[in-house]
Design an enzyme around this catalytic site. Structure first.
Site, PDB file in Angstrom:
ATOM      1  CB  SER A   1      -7.249  -0.308   1.375  1.00  0.00           C
ATOM      2  OG  SER A   1      -7.631  -1.018  -0.189  1.00  0.00           O
ATOM      3  CB  SER A   2     -12.317  -0.746  -0.650  1.00  0.00           C
ATOM      4  OG  SER A   2     -12.639   0.106   0.334  1.00  0.00           O
TER       5      SER A   2
ATOM      6  CD  GLU B   1      -8.659   6.409  -4.329  1.00  0.00           C
ATOM      7  OE1 GLU B   1      -8.086   5.070  -4.491  1.00  0.00           O
ATOM      8  OE2 GLU B   1      -9.419   6.936  -3.664  1.00  0.00           O
TER       9      GLU B   1
ATOM     10  CD  GLU C   1      -3.928   4.515  -3.254  1.00  0.00           C
ATOM     11  OE1 GLU C   1      -5.961   3.840  -3.029  1.00  0.00           O
ATOM     12  OE2 GLU C   1      -4.138   3.677  -4.472  1.00  0.00           O
TER      13      GLU C   1
ATOM     14  CB  THR D   1      -9.121  -0.547  -8.300  1.00  0.00           C
ATOM     15  OG1 THR D   1      -8.529  -0.114  -6.519  1.00  0.00           O
ATOM     16  CG2 THR D   1      -8.172  -1.341  -7.407  1.00  0.00           C
TER      17      THR D   1
ATOM     18  NE  ARG E   1      -4.218   1.750   0.458  1.00  0.00           N
ATOM     19  CZ  ARG E   1      -5.254   2.137   0.229  1.00  0.00           C
ATOM     20  NH1 ARG E   1      -5.126   1.694  -1.184  1.00  0.00           N
ATOM     21  NH2 ARG E   1      -6.062   2.661   0.191  1.00  0.00           N
TER      22      ARG E   1
ATOM     23  CB  THR F   1      -5.662   0.635  -6.945  1.00  0.00           C
ATOM     24  OG1 THR F   1      -6.172   1.413  -7.193  1.00  0.00           O
ATOM     25  CG2 THR F   1      -4.927   0.935  -5.642  1.00  0.00           C
TER      26      THR F   1
ATOM     27  N   GLY G   1     -13.750  -1.488  -7.818  1.00  0.00           N
ATOM     28  CA  GLY G   1     -14.741  -0.636  -7.593  1.00  0.00           C
ATOM     29  C   GLY G   1     -14.187  -0.006  -5.784  1.00  0.00           C
ATOM     30  N   GLY G   2     -13.830   0.709  -5.526  1.00  0.00           N
ATOM     31  CA  GLY G   2     -13.328   1.103  -4.437  1.00  0.00           C
ATOM     32  C   GLY G   2     -14.246   0.808  -3.450  1.00  0.00           C
TER      33      GLY G   2
HETATM   34  N1  GLY Z   1      -7.938   2.723  -4.213  1.00  0.00           N
HETATM   35  C1  GLY Z   1      -9.018   2.205  -4.171  1.00  0.00           C
HETATM   36  C2  GLY Z   1      -9.106   1.345  -2.256  1.00  0.00           C
HETATM   37  O1  GLY Z   1      -7.454   1.340  -1.681  1.00  0.00           O
HETATM   38  O2  GLY Z   1      -9.501   0.749  -1.958  1.00  0.00           O
END
Ligand code: GLY
Length: 605
Positions: free
Chosen positions: A484-485, A426, A445, A406, A119, A424, A505-506
């Site tokens: 993050s997701s 972002e 990000e 992403t 990350r 990603t 998909g965030g």
């Molecule tokens: N950039 C998308 C996430 O980290 O969830």
């Protein structure tokens, strides 16, 4: 650099049949009907089946490159590096060496899952005030420019995985992407749409404009050839010198200069920030669903824990007996999504900065049962409260800035090593800044931090600190990582790897992955059907419904009658994720699905 399509490169977009595939019987045909004309450009009704190895990714050329590496004797980790680098070339809007990733790797020889956290980190000089206007509110165009850039983690994560587990040489696995960048790729419908949506952002940055727009500033046409010579040279340097050239050498210097001198919203990323960056190995999140073990990633991603809670609630519901796509099923998905997001929003952030994150308590069976009781008896229309009601610093907040972009890819090799990698920059095209001379986009990000708040688990905290939870280098000092997701998942059945899947998909990622798993494990769909099925997103606000099939209009009405507020969302390329998964079937064959919502493809051999 763009050129007229002297030779239009026909992409797999238009030729999605896989030569080595065999057809599967489809007892469930409901989700195999073609969509309404013009809605979705590619539709693959059947899962692909092969025996030896498989890659499912967001672009046919990336999937093809991954399989070529497997056929050359590479393993899943070699293929992962090749696919990631190829995606940087063919899907530059979603991921690349300017961004970050989470990797789950099942090592078949050791029968062990590893989790690498690549990350992005906050630079030590970044401040929340960089994102605020004179009134103390987050600026409108916070997504664009150098200020939003986090320290990239993807090159370090790919290197670390390859150093530990790869078989082929680093140069061999980077070579296909270098060639692709040099030879050029055809602009696909989705890439064109993404360039068009970001045109005004690119016009602010000469380095980005030069690569993605035509000399007159217009958007290239579908089928025009995009050659990326700067990117090819950058990947060549990375191939020859490894990540040191990126984090401490000439690429590092260009990254810092580009960020600090950006003509719009310059940032404070420094050479020290890049030099200090470390990949973090973490203990994965594990939980069970329908007797199968699900393994995913821990904070700073909220993915694994939230998915565990969501599926834990659904496990105590009658979802397995609901008709897929029915109002009964949608109602249960909406409840489980909303209840688990209430906790996710309140408690989750970087575990190194929040050692009191209640990770164990969120998946404690008694707590999940209590949460399920509340969720299943909840009156729709009113938001859920977080369940643990911890006093003090935990405050519920959904960050409204998380994008829907992403990318995710899944790989299984002949030895049954498994990769699930979500990666990603972002938002689509990240911060829209291409590094000078280097041809790659930087992430934005830092907008995944909760910029509306000064404190809390996901607040932007620039103070570098020693890591608290790393498995490999707990003494290393790092910067906070935004929540993050991303939810890459590997499922085990009787101790053997069974499914690898994930999606972009965030904030929608977690629900998308949950639904694909429900479709596979409860509704017994095959991988392609599970991915094709229409989607619902419920995050403790109005429930989003994918307007993809005609029957959804009726569903919207029925859900509204039950008290749900519905937000129907149109199927633009990047609205509804792009799940890519592989199942290892009981006869040992591999069954792959790719998402028609983008330009996904499965390739195997
Ligand atoms: N950039 C998308 C996430 O980290 O969830």
């Amino acid at each position: 650099m763009l050129s007229r399509a002297a030779a239009f490169i026909p992409l797999g977009l238009l030729s999605i049949m896989i030569p080595f595939s065999e057809a599967l019987p489809h007892p469930m045909s409901e989700f195999n009907q073609p969509p309404e004309p013009g809605q979705i450009p590619v539709y693959q009704p059947k899962a692909v089946v092969t025996r030896n190895g498989m890659v499912s990714a967001a672009h046919p050329l990336a999937a093809r490159i991954g399989v070529a590496i497997l056929r050359q004797g590479g393993n899943a980790v070699d293929a992962m590096v090749a696919v990631q680098m190829a995606l940087n070339v063919v899907e530059p809007q979603s991921s690349g060496i300017g961004g970050g990733c989470f990797i789950l790797f099942y090592d078949a020889a050791q029968r062990r899952v590893y989790c690498l956290d690549g990350r992005e980190e906050v630079p030590a000089g970044a401040r929340r005030s960089d994102f605020l206007n004179a009134q103390g509110r987050v600026v409108e165009d916070d997504l664009t420019g150098g200020a939003a850039v986090g320290v990239p983690g993807t090159p370090a994560a790919m290197w670390e995985a390859h150093r530990r587990w790869g078989k082929l040489s680093w140069q061999t696995v980077l070579e296909p992407a270098i060639r692709l960048a040099e030879d050029g790729i055809g602009i696909t419908p989705r890439l064109r749409q993404s360039i068009g949506l970001n045109r005004s952002r690119f016009l602010r940055f000469p380095t980005s404009r030069r690569i993605f727009l035509k000399p007159d500033g217009s958007v290239p046409e579908i089928g025009e050839v995009l050659r990326q010579h700067d990117l090819a040279r950058t990947l060549r340097l990375l191939s020859q010198h490894g990540p040191a050239v990126f984090y401490e050498g000439e690429i590092a210097r260009d990254i810092v200069r580009t960020v600090q001198n950006a003509p719009y919203r310059p940032g404070k990323l420094s050479l020290d920030d890049l030099k200090r960056y470390r990949v973090v190995e973490r203990e994965p999140i594990r939980f069970s669903y329908r007797g199968q073990e699900i393994v995913s990633v821990p904070p700073p991603s909220s993915g694994g824990l939230t998915l565990g809670l969501m599926l834990g609630i659904l496990e105590q519901s009658p979802i397995a007996s609901c008709r897929p796509g029915s109002v009964e099923e949608a109602d249960l998905l909406a409840r489980a999504g909303a209840a688990s997001f209430a906790d996710r929003n309140a408690y989750l952030g970087d575990q190194d900065w929040n050692p009191d994150i209640p990770m164990r308590r969120l998946l404690d069976p008694d707590y999940v049962q209590e949460r399920a009781k509340i969720a299943l008896s909840h009156k729709p229309g009113k938001p859920f409260e977080p369940g643990l009601l911890i006093e003090g610093r935990f405050q519920a907040s959904e960050n409204p800035r998380e994008g829907q972009h992403t990318t995710h890819f899944s790989i299984v090799d002949a030895q049954r090593n498994v990769i699930a990698c979500t990666t990603t920059i972002e938002h689509g095209m990240g911060c829209a800044v291409v590094v000078e001379n280097r041809g790659f986009l930087l992430n934005n990000e830092l907008t995944d931090f909760d910029l509306d708040r000064e404190s809390g688990p996901n607040a932007l905290d620039p103070t570098p600190r020693p890591r608290r939870t790393a498995l490999d280098a707990p003494e290393s000092v790092g910067g906070k990582r935004p929540r993050s997701s991303m939810t890459p998942v590997i499922v085990f059945k009787n101790g053997e790897p069974y499914i690898t899947v994930g999606s972009p998909g965030g904030v929608q990622i977690i629900g998308i992955v949950g639904q694909v798993l429900v479709n596979l494990l409860d509704h017994k769909m095959d991988m392609q059907q599970a991915i094709n099925a229409p989607r619902l997103s419920s995050r403790n606000g109005p429930a989003g419904l994918e307007v993809l099939y005609p029957q959804r209009r009726q569903l919207v009405r029925e859900l509204e009658q039950r008290g749900w507020q519905i937000e129907p969302l149109q199927p633009l390329f990047d609205t509804w994720g792009s799940a890519h998964g592989i199942r290892i079937r009981s006869d040992g064959t591999l069954e792959g699905g790719a998402d028609p919502r983008r330009e996904g493809a499965v390739r195997g051999w």
